[in-house]
Design an enzyme around this catalytic site. Structure first.
Site, PDB file in Angstrom:
ATOM      1  N   ARG A  45       0.873  -1.190   0.000  1.00 43.04           N
ATOM      2  CA  ARG A  45       0.000   0.000   0.000  1.00 43.04           C
ATOM      3  C   ARG A  45       0.899   1.226   0.000  1.00 43.04           C
ATOM      4  O   ARG A  45       1.672   1.426   0.950  1.00 43.04           O
ATOM      5  CB  ARG A  45      -0.917  -0.010   1.224  1.00 43.04           C
ATOM      6  CG  ARG A  45      -1.676   1.293   1.406  1.00 43.04           C
ATOM      7  CD  ARG A  45      -2.823   1.208   2.375  1.00 43.04           C
ATOM      8  NE  ARG A  45      -3.933   0.470   1.803  1.00 43.04           N
ATOM      9  CZ  ARG A  45      -5.188   0.519   2.257  1.00 43.04           C
ATOM     10  NH1 ARG A  45      -5.480   1.287   3.290  1.00 43.04           N
ATOM     11  NH2 ARG A  45      -6.139  -0.184   1.694  1.00 43.04           N
TER      12      ARG A  45
ATOM     13  N   HIS B  45      -6.971   0.325  -6.878  1.00 41.45           N
ATOM     14  CA  HIS B  45      -7.244  -0.489  -5.681  1.00 41.45           C
ATOM     15  C   HIS B  45      -7.867  -1.814  -6.160  1.00 41.45           C
ATOM     16  O   HIS B  45      -9.056  -2.071  -5.971  1.00 41.45           O
ATOM     17  CB  HIS B  45      -8.195   0.275  -4.750  1.00 41.45           C
ATOM     18  CG  HIS B  45      -8.219  -0.229  -3.345  1.00 41.45           C
ATOM     19  ND1 HIS B  45      -7.466  -1.301  -2.910  1.00 41.45           N
ATOM     20  CD2 HIS B  45      -8.918   0.182  -2.245  1.00 41.45           C
ATOM     21  CE1 HIS B  45      -7.690  -1.506  -1.619  1.00 41.45           C
ATOM     22  NE2 HIS B  45      -8.572  -0.632  -1.195  1.00 41.45           N
TER      23      HIS B  45
ATOM     24  N   GLN C 273      -9.862  -4.221  -3.808  1.00 43.63           N
ATOM     25  CA  GLN C 273     -11.205  -3.716  -3.527  1.00 43.63           C
ATOM     26  C   GLN C 273     -12.145  -4.083  -4.678  1.00 43.63           C
ATOM     27  O   GLN C 273     -13.263  -4.573  -4.454  1.00 43.63           O
ATOM     28  CB  GLN C 273     -11.150  -2.188  -3.354  1.00 43.63           C
ATOM     29  CG  GLN C 273     -12.487  -1.587  -2.978  1.00 43.63           C
ATOM     30  CD  GLN C 273     -12.958  -2.047  -1.602  1.00 43.63           C
ATOM     31  OE1 GLN C 273     -12.229  -1.943  -0.637  1.00 43.63           O
ATOM     32  NE2 GLN C 273     -14.159  -2.574  -1.524  1.00 43.63           N
TER      33      GLN C 273
ATOM     34  N   ASP D 162     -17.485   6.846  -2.451  1.00 39.11           N
ATOM     35  CA  ASP D 162     -16.272   6.735  -1.621  1.00 39.11           C
ATOM     36  C   ASP D 162     -16.023   8.132  -1.046  1.00 39.11           C
ATOM     37  O   ASP D 162     -16.669   9.106  -1.468  1.00 39.11           O
ATOM     38  CB  ASP D 162     -15.098   6.262  -2.518  1.00 39.11           C
ATOM     39  CG  ASP D 162     -13.790   6.080  -1.753  1.00 39.11           C
ATOM     40  OD1 ASP D 162     -13.820   5.994  -0.511  1.00 39.11           O
ATOM     41  OD2 ASP D 162     -12.723   6.026  -2.419  1.00 39.11           O
TER      42      ASP D 162
ATOM     43  N   CYS E  29     -16.473   1.325  -0.378  1.00 37.90           N
ATOM     44  CA  CYS E  29     -15.297   0.523  -0.016  1.00 37.90           C
ATOM     45  C   CYS E  29     -14.990   0.594   1.481  1.00 37.90           C
ATOM     46  O   CYS E  29     -14.325  -0.281   2.008  1.00 37.90           O
ATOM     47  CB  CYS E  29     -14.093   0.987  -0.823  1.00 37.90           C
ATOM     48  SG  CYS E  29     -13.738   2.740  -0.630  1.00 37.90           S
TER      49      CYS E  29
ATOM     50  N   ARG F  33     -13.464  -8.864   0.868  1.00 37.92           N
ATOM     51  CA  ARG F  33     -12.049  -8.575   0.664  1.00 37.92           C
ATOM     52  C   ARG F  33     -11.231  -9.826   0.957  1.00 37.92           C
ATOM     53  O   ARG F  33     -10.325 -10.189   0.203  1.00 37.92           O
ATOM     54  CB  ARG F  33     -11.594  -7.416   1.567  1.00 37.92           C
ATOM     55  CG  ARG F  33     -12.170  -6.054   1.207  1.00 37.92           C
ATOM     56  CD  ARG F  33     -11.635  -5.560  -0.114  1.00 37.92           C
ATOM     57  NE  ARG F  33     -10.179  -5.547  -0.115  1.00 37.92           N
ATOM     58  CZ  ARG F  33      -9.442  -4.537   0.365  1.00 37.92           C
ATOM     59  NH1 ARG F  33     -10.021  -3.452   0.820  1.00 37.92           N
ATOM     60  NH2 ARG F  33      -8.116  -4.601   0.333  1.00 37.92           N
TER      61      ARG F  33
HETATM   62  N1   CP Z   1     -11.334  -0.415   1.783  1.00 33.75           N
HETATM   63  C1   CP Z   1     -10.100  -0.425   2.293  1.00 33.75           C
HETATM   64  O1   CP Z   1      -9.107  -0.603   1.600  1.00 33.75           O
HETATM   65  O2   CP Z   1     -10.061  -0.235   3.641  1.00 33.75           O
HETATM   66  P1   CP Z   1      -8.758  -0.051   4.532  1.00 33.75           P
HETATM   67  O3   CP Z   1      -8.175   1.300   4.191  1.00 33.75           O
HETATM   68  O4   CP Z   1      -9.254  -0.122   5.940  1.00 33.75           O
HETATM   69  O5   CP Z   1      -7.793  -1.144   4.217  1.00 33.75           O
HETATM   70  N1  NVA Z   2     -10.112   6.498  -2.047  1.00 37.82           N
HETATM   71  C1  NVA Z   2      -9.798   6.083  -0.710  1.00 37.82           C
HETATM   72  C2  NVA Z   2     -10.004   4.615  -0.558  1.00 37.82           C
HETATM   73  C3  NVA Z   2      -9.743   4.079   0.821  1.00 37.82           C
HETATM   74  C4  NVA Z   2      -9.936   2.598   0.923  1.00 37.82           C
HETATM   75  C5  NVA Z   2      -8.347   6.435  -0.410  1.00 37.82           C
HETATM   76  O1  NVA Z   2      -7.483   6.240  -1.252  1.00 37.82           O
HETATM   77  O2  NVA Z   2      -8.088   6.947   0.684  1.00 37.82           O
END
Ligand code: CP
Ligand code: NVA
Length: 319
Positions: A107, A134, A137, A228, A267, A295
Protein backbone atom coordinates in the site's frame (compact mmCIF):
# COMPACT_ATOMS: atom_id res chain seq x y z
CA UNK A 1 -0.30 -9.85 -16.47
CA UNK A 2 2.88 -12.00 -16.56
CA UNK A 3 6.12 -9.99 -16.35
CA UNK A 4 9.66 -10.99 -17.42
CA UNK A 5 10.04 -13.30 -14.42
CA UNK A 6 6.96 -15.23 -15.58
CA UNK A 7 5.15 -14.17 -12.42
CA UNK A 8 1.81 -12.40 -12.30
CA UNK A 9 1.66 -9.00 -10.56
CA UNK A 10 -1.68 -7.44 -9.65
CA UNK A 11 -1.22 -3.69 -9.93
CA UNK A 12 -4.65 -2.86 -11.40
CA UNK A 13 -7.68 -5.14 -11.74
CA UNK A 14 -7.27 -5.48 -15.52
CA UNK A 15 -4.02 -7.36 -14.87
CA UNK A 16 -6.32 -10.33 -14.11
CA UNK A 17 -8.14 -9.75 -17.41
CA UNK A 18 -10.62 -12.45 -18.36
CA UNK A 19 -9.54 -14.61 -15.36
CA UNK A 20 -11.45 -12.26 -13.02
CA UNK A 21 -14.87 -14.03 -13.19
CA UNK A 22 -13.28 -17.41 -12.36
CA UNK A 23 -11.28 -15.87 -9.49
CA UNK A 24 -14.52 -14.45 -8.09
CA UNK A 25 -16.36 -17.77 -8.42
CA UNK A 26 -13.46 -19.48 -6.62
CA UNK A 27 -13.73 -16.92 -3.80
CA UNK A 28 -17.47 -17.53 -3.49
CA UNK A 29 -16.92 -21.26 -3.47
CA UNK A 30 -14.32 -21.24 -0.69
CA UNK A 31 -16.43 -18.79 1.33
CA UNK A 32 -19.18 -21.41 1.39
CA UNK A 33 -16.89 -24.41 1.86
CA UNK A 34 -16.43 -25.00 5.61
CA UNK A 35 -14.48 -28.21 4.99
CA UNK A 36 -11.88 -26.51 2.81
CA UNK A 37 -11.10 -24.07 5.56
CA UNK A 38 -9.74 -26.99 7.62
CA UNK A 39 -7.82 -29.09 5.12
CA UNK A 40 -6.96 -26.90 2.10
CA UNK A 41 -3.64 -25.17 2.79
CA UNK A 42 -2.20 -24.03 -0.57
CA UNK A 43 0.13 -21.47 1.05
CA UNK A 44 1.69 -23.95 3.50
CA UNK A 45 5.40 -23.13 3.93
CA UNK A 46 4.95 -19.73 2.27
CA UNK A 47 5.39 -16.26 3.75
CA UNK A 48 3.45 -13.25 2.46
CA UNK A 49 4.80 -9.79 3.34
CA UNK A 50 2.57 -6.71 3.39
CA UNK A 51 4.06 -3.19 3.37
CA UNK A 52 1.86 -0.28 4.49
CA UNK A 53 2.74 3.38 3.94
CA UNK A 54 -0.85 4.43 4.78
CA UNK A 55 -3.28 3.27 7.49
CA UNK A 56 -5.52 0.27 6.88
CA UNK A 57 -8.17 -1.74 8.72
CA UNK A 58 -9.79 -4.00 6.10
CA UNK A 59 -6.80 -4.65 3.84
CA UNK A 60 -4.41 -5.44 6.67
CA UNK A 61 -6.72 -7.70 8.66
CA UNK A 62 -8.20 -9.47 5.61
CA UNK A 63 -4.72 -10.27 4.25
CA UNK A 64 -3.39 -11.45 7.61
CA UNK A 65 -6.39 -13.67 8.34
CA UNK A 66 -6.72 -14.88 4.73
CA UNK A 67 -3.05 -15.90 4.48
CA UNK A 68 -3.30 -17.67 7.83
CA UNK A 69 -6.41 -19.61 6.74
CA UNK A 70 -4.59 -20.77 3.61
CA UNK A 71 -1.75 -22.15 5.75
CA UNK A 72 0.74 -19.35 5.06
CA UNK A 73 2.59 -16.93 7.31
CA UNK A 74 1.54 -13.26 7.05
CA UNK A 75 4.21 -10.66 7.84
CA UNK A 76 3.04 -7.05 8.16
CA UNK A 77 5.68 -4.36 7.59
CA UNK A 78 4.69 -0.83 8.59
CA UNK A 79 6.68 1.83 6.75
CA UNK A 80 7.62 3.42 10.07
CA UNK A 81 9.47 0.21 11.03
CA UNK A 82 11.38 -0.68 7.85
CA UNK A 83 14.24 0.86 5.88
CA UNK A 84 12.19 1.51 2.71
CA UNK A 85 11.70 5.22 2.13
CA UNK A 86 14.45 6.12 4.62
CA UNK A 87 17.78 4.48 3.89
CA UNK A 88 16.91 1.89 1.21
CA UNK A 89 15.58 2.09 -2.33
CA UNK A 90 12.48 0.33 -3.60
CA UNK A 91 14.63 -1.75 -5.96
CA UNK A 92 16.95 -2.99 -3.19
CA UNK A 93 13.96 -3.71 -0.93
CA UNK A 94 12.38 -5.76 -3.73
CA UNK A 95 15.57 -7.79 -4.23
CA UNK A 96 15.95 -8.49 -0.51
CA UNK A 97 12.32 -9.37 0.17
CA UNK A 98 12.33 -11.71 -2.84
CA UNK A 99 14.93 -13.84 -1.01
CA UNK A 100 12.62 -14.40 1.98
CA UNK A 101 9.02 -14.08 0.84
CA UNK A 102 6.67 -15.70 -1.69
CA UNK A 103 4.54 -12.62 -2.41
CA UNK A 104 4.50 -8.94 -1.43
CA UNK A 105 1.46 -6.73 -0.99
CA UNK A 106 2.17 -3.00 -0.99
CA UNK A 107 0.00 0.00 0.00
CA UNK A 108 1.75 3.13 -1.21
CA UNK A 109 1.19 6.75 -2.22
CA UNK A 110 2.35 7.08 -5.85
CA UNK A 111 1.40 4.22 -8.20
CA UNK A 112 4.90 4.36 -9.74
CA UNK A 113 6.27 2.98 -6.45
CA UNK A 114 4.30 -0.28 -6.63
CA UNK A 115 5.23 -0.56 -10.33
CA UNK A 116 8.91 -0.21 -9.37
CA UNK A 117 8.60 -2.79 -6.60
CA UNK A 118 6.93 -5.23 -9.01
CA UNK A 119 9.55 -4.62 -11.70
CA UNK A 120 12.39 -5.43 -9.31
CA UNK A 121 10.82 -8.26 -7.31
CA UNK A 122 11.25 -11.91 -8.32
CA UNK A 123 7.94 -12.79 -6.65
CA UNK A 124 4.35 -11.66 -7.31
CA UNK A 125 3.46 -8.15 -6.12
CA UNK A 126 -0.10 -7.13 -5.25
CA UNK A 127 -1.13 -3.48 -5.10
CA UNK A 128 -2.91 -3.04 -1.77
CA UNK A 129 -3.98 0.52 -2.81
CA UNK A 130 -2.09 3.26 -4.57
CA UNK A 131 -3.23 6.75 -5.57
CA UNK A 132 -4.34 5.28 -8.95
CA UNK A 133 -5.67 1.78 -8.30
CA UNK A 134 -7.24 -0.49 -5.68
CA UNK A 135 -7.58 -3.88 -7.42
CA UNK A 136 -8.22 -5.94 -4.27
CA UNK A 137 -11.21 -3.72 -3.53
CA UNK A 138 -12.55 -4.15 -7.06
CA UNK A 139 -12.22 -7.95 -6.87
CA UNK A 140 -14.28 -7.95 -3.65
CA UNK A 141 -16.76 -5.50 -5.18
CA UNK A 142 -17.34 -7.66 -8.25
CA UNK A 143 -17.72 -10.70 -5.97
CA UNK A 144 -20.33 -8.82 -3.91
CA UNK A 145 -22.31 -7.86 -7.02
CA UNK A 146 -22.23 -11.47 -8.31
CA UNK A 147 -23.40 -12.76 -4.90
CA UNK A 148 -26.23 -10.25 -4.62
CA UNK A 149 -27.76 -10.21 -8.09
CA UNK A 150 -28.17 -12.58 -11.04
CA UNK A 151 -27.73 -9.58 -13.32
CA UNK A 152 -27.27 -5.86 -12.74
CA UNK A 153 -30.51 -4.00 -13.45
CA UNK A 154 -29.66 -0.86 -15.37
CA UNK A 155 -26.06 -0.10 -14.59
CA UNK A 156 -23.38 0.50 -11.93
CA UNK A 157 -23.46 4.18 -10.87
CA UNK A 158 -20.55 5.98 -9.24
CA UNK A 159 -21.20 9.28 -7.45
CA UNK A 160 -18.19 11.23 -6.16
CA UNK A 161 -14.49 11.66 -6.72
CA UNK A 162 -12.69 10.31 -9.81
CA UNK A 163 -10.30 8.31 -7.64
CA UNK A 164 -8.42 5.02 -7.27
CA UNK A 165 -11.55 3.04 -6.29
CA UNK A 166 -13.51 4.37 -9.27
CA UNK A 167 -10.66 3.45 -11.63
CA UNK A 168 -10.74 -0.23 -10.70
CA UNK A 169 -14.54 -0.26 -10.41
CA UNK A 170 -14.80 0.86 -14.03
CA UNK A 171 -12.12 -1.58 -15.21
CA UNK A 172 -13.64 -4.47 -13.22
CA UNK A 173 -17.18 -3.68 -14.39
CA UNK A 174 -16.00 -3.59 -18.00
CA UNK A 175 -14.41 -7.03 -17.60
CA UNK A 176 -17.64 -8.38 -16.05
CA UNK A 177 -19.75 -6.80 -18.81
CA UNK A 178 -21.57 -4.34 -16.52
CA UNK A 179 -22.58 -0.91 -17.85
CA UNK A 180 -21.20 2.03 -15.83
CA UNK A 181 -22.33 5.64 -15.43
CA UNK A 182 -20.06 7.76 -13.25
CA UNK A 183 -20.67 11.32 -12.07
CA UNK A 184 -17.85 13.43 -10.64
CA UNK A 185 -17.61 17.20 -10.09
CA UNK A 186 -15.90 19.12 -12.88
CA UNK A 187 -12.16 18.98 -12.33
CA UNK A 188 -12.33 15.66 -10.43
CA UNK A 189 -12.87 13.30 -13.37
CA UNK A 190 -11.07 9.93 -13.47
CA UNK A 191 -7.78 9.51 -15.29
CA UNK A 192 -8.24 9.56 -19.10
CA UNK A 193 -5.82 6.70 -19.72
CA UNK A 194 -7.64 4.41 -17.26
CA UNK A 195 -11.02 5.20 -18.85
CA UNK A 196 -9.58 4.56 -22.29
CA UNK A 197 -8.25 1.14 -21.09
CA UNK A 198 -11.72 0.37 -19.68
CA UNK A 199 -13.37 1.43 -22.95
CA UNK A 200 -11.14 -1.04 -24.86
CA UNK A 201 -12.23 -3.84 -22.54
CA UNK A 202 -15.88 -2.73 -22.71
CA UNK A 203 -15.77 -2.93 -26.49
CA UNK A 204 -14.88 -6.62 -26.19
CA UNK A 205 -17.41 -7.46 -23.44
CA UNK A 206 -20.23 -5.31 -24.85
CA UNK A 207 -20.62 -3.00 -21.86
CA UNK A 208 -20.88 0.80 -21.93
CA UNK A 209 -19.09 3.46 -19.87
CA UNK A 210 -20.53 6.97 -19.62
CA UNK A 211 -19.08 9.85 -17.58
CA UNK A 212 -20.80 13.10 -16.59
CA UNK A 213 -20.93 15.78 -13.89
CA UNK A 214 -24.59 15.00 -13.13
CA UNK A 215 -25.33 12.72 -10.12
CA UNK A 216 -29.07 12.45 -10.87
CA UNK A 217 -28.41 11.36 -14.44
CA UNK A 218 -25.84 8.77 -13.23
CA UNK A 219 -28.09 7.31 -10.55
CA UNK A 220 -31.32 7.18 -12.61
CA UNK A 221 -32.30 3.53 -13.12
CA UNK A 222 -29.09 2.23 -11.48
CA UNK A 223 -29.00 -1.27 -9.99
CA UNK A 224 -25.78 -0.49 -8.08
CA UNK A 225 -24.85 2.84 -6.46
CA UNK A 226 -21.26 3.27 -5.27
CA UNK A 227 -19.52 6.14 -3.53
CA UNK A 228 -16.27 6.74 -1.62
CA UNK A 229 -14.77 9.53 0.46
CA UNK A 230 -14.36 12.86 -1.33
CA UNK A 231 -10.84 13.36 0.07
CA UNK A 232 -8.58 10.30 -0.13
CA UNK A 233 -5.56 9.40 1.96
CA UNK A 234 -2.66 11.60 0.92
CA UNK A 235 -4.96 14.44 -0.19
CA UNK A 236 -5.47 15.95 3.26
CA UNK A 237 -3.56 19.08 2.11
CA UNK A 238 -6.26 19.79 -0.55
CA UNK A 239 -8.32 21.90 1.87
CA UNK A 240 -10.66 23.37 -0.74
CA UNK A 241 -11.59 20.03 -2.34
CA UNK A 242 -14.70 19.31 -0.23
CA UNK A 243 -16.37 22.47 -1.49
CA UNK A 244 -16.64 21.02 -5.00
CA UNK A 245 -18.89 18.13 -3.97
CA UNK A 246 -22.18 19.92 -3.29
CA UNK A 247 -24.98 17.76 -4.72
CA UNK A 248 -22.82 14.63 -4.74
CA UNK A 249 -23.94 13.21 -1.38
CA UNK A 250 -25.68 9.83 -1.69
CA UNK A 251 -28.85 10.47 0.32
CA UNK A 252 -32.46 9.28 0.25
CA UNK A 253 -33.43 11.95 -2.23
CA UNK A 254 -30.73 10.95 -4.72
CA UNK A 255 -31.27 7.18 -4.44
CA UNK A 256 -35.03 7.60 -5.03
CA UNK A 257 -34.05 7.83 -8.73
CA UNK A 258 -32.46 4.36 -8.76
CA UNK A 259 -33.89 0.93 -9.60
CA UNK A 260 -36.22 -0.24 -6.79
CA UNK A 261 -33.89 -3.15 -5.84
CA UNK A 262 -30.61 -1.22 -6.06
CA UNK A 263 -27.68 -2.15 -3.80
CA UNK A 264 -25.57 0.52 -2.12
CA UNK A 265 -21.80 0.00 -2.09
CA UNK A 266 -18.87 1.77 -0.41
CA UNK A 267 -15.30 0.52 -0.02
CA UNK A 268 -15.18 1.95 3.55
CA UNK A 269 -14.06 3.71 5.64
CA UNK A 270 -17.12 5.96 5.15
CA UNK A 271 -17.33 9.56 6.25
CA UNK A 272 -20.97 9.44 7.32
CA UNK A 273 -22.80 12.70 6.69
CA UNK A 274 -20.34 13.67 3.92
CA UNK A 275 -20.49 11.39 0.86
CA UNK A 276 -23.34 9.24 2.28
CA UNK A 277 -26.06 9.61 4.90
CA UNK A 278 -26.71 7.13 7.74
CA UNK A 279 -30.15 6.47 6.24
CA UNK A 280 -28.59 5.10 3.04
CA UNK A 281 -25.54 3.28 4.42
CA UNK A 282 -27.63 1.64 7.18
CA UNK A 283 -30.56 0.78 4.86
CA UNK A 284 -31.47 -2.74 3.75
CA UNK A 285 -30.11 -1.83 0.30
CA UNK A 286 -26.61 -1.47 1.73
CA UNK A 287 -24.07 -4.30 1.20
CA UNK A 288 -21.02 -2.44 2.53
CA UNK A 289 -20.17 -5.00 5.21
CA UNK A 290 -20.48 -7.89 2.72
CA UNK A 291 -17.97 -6.00 0.59
CA UNK A 292 -15.63 -5.70 3.57
CA UNK A 293 -15.92 -9.44 4.32
CA UNK A 294 -15.42 -10.33 0.67
CA UNK A 295 -12.05 -8.58 0.66
CA UNK A 296 -10.74 -11.64 2.48
CA UNK A 297 -12.32 -14.32 0.24
CA UNK A 298 -11.43 -12.55 -3.01
CA UNK A 299 -7.84 -12.02 -1.85
CA UNK A 300 -7.58 -15.69 -0.79
CA UNK A 301 -8.50 -16.65 -4.34
CA UNK A 302 -6.02 -14.19 -5.86
CA UNK A 303 -3.19 -15.19 -3.51
CA UNK A 304 -3.69 -18.89 -4.23
CA UNK A 305 -3.79 -18.20 -7.96
CA UNK A 306 -0.61 -16.07 -7.91
CA UNK A 307 1.40 -18.20 -5.46
CA UNK A 308 0.20 -21.76 -6.18
CA UNK A 309 -1.71 -21.87 -9.45
CA UNK A 310 -1.72 -25.69 -9.47
CA UNK A 311 -3.56 -25.79 -6.12
CA UNK A 312 -5.96 -23.07 -7.31
CA UNK A 313 -6.84 -25.20 -10.36
CA UNK A 314 -7.04 -28.46 -8.39
CA UNK A 315 -9.47 -26.97 -5.88
CA UNK A 316 -12.14 -26.80 -8.60
CA UNK A 317 -11.89 -30.58 -9.07
CA UNK A 318 -11.76 -31.39 -5.36
CA UNK A 319 -14.97 -29.55 -4.53
N1 CP B 1 -11.33 -0.41 1.78
C1 CP B 1 -10.10 -0.42 2.29
O1 CP B 1 -9.11 -0.60 1.60
O2 CP B 1 -10.06 -0.24 3.64
P1 CP B 1 -8.76 -0.05 4.53
O3 CP B 1 -8.17 1.30 4.19
O4 CP B 1 -9.25 -0.12 5.94
O5 CP B 1 -7.79 -1.14 4.22
N1 NVA C 1 -10.11 6.50 -2.05
C1 NVA C 1 -9.80 6.08 -0.71
C2 NVA C 1 -10.00 4.62 -0.56
C3 NVA C 1 -9.74 4.08 0.82
C4 NVA C 1 -9.94 2.60 0.92
C5 NVA C 1 -8.35 6.44 -0.41
O1 NVA C 1 -7.48 6.24 -1.25
O2 NVA C 1 -8.09 6.95 0.68
Amino acid sequence: MKDNEGKIDLLAIDDLAEKLPALIDWGIRIKNDDEALFDFKPLEGMSIGSIYEKPSTRTRVSFEVGVNRLGGQPITLLSSDIQLGKSETIADTAEVLSRYLDCITYRCFGHADVEELAMNAKIPVINALSDMHHPCQAAADMMTIVENMDRVNGHVAWIGDGNNVLHDLVLGSAIMGYDVKYATPAGFEPDDSVISRAMDIAERTGSTIVGSNDPVEAVSGAGVIYTDVFVSMGEEHMEGKMGSFDGFQVNENLVSNADRDFIFMHCLPAHRGEEVTDKVIDSTNSVVFDQAENRMWAQMSILTYLCNEAAWSTYWELR
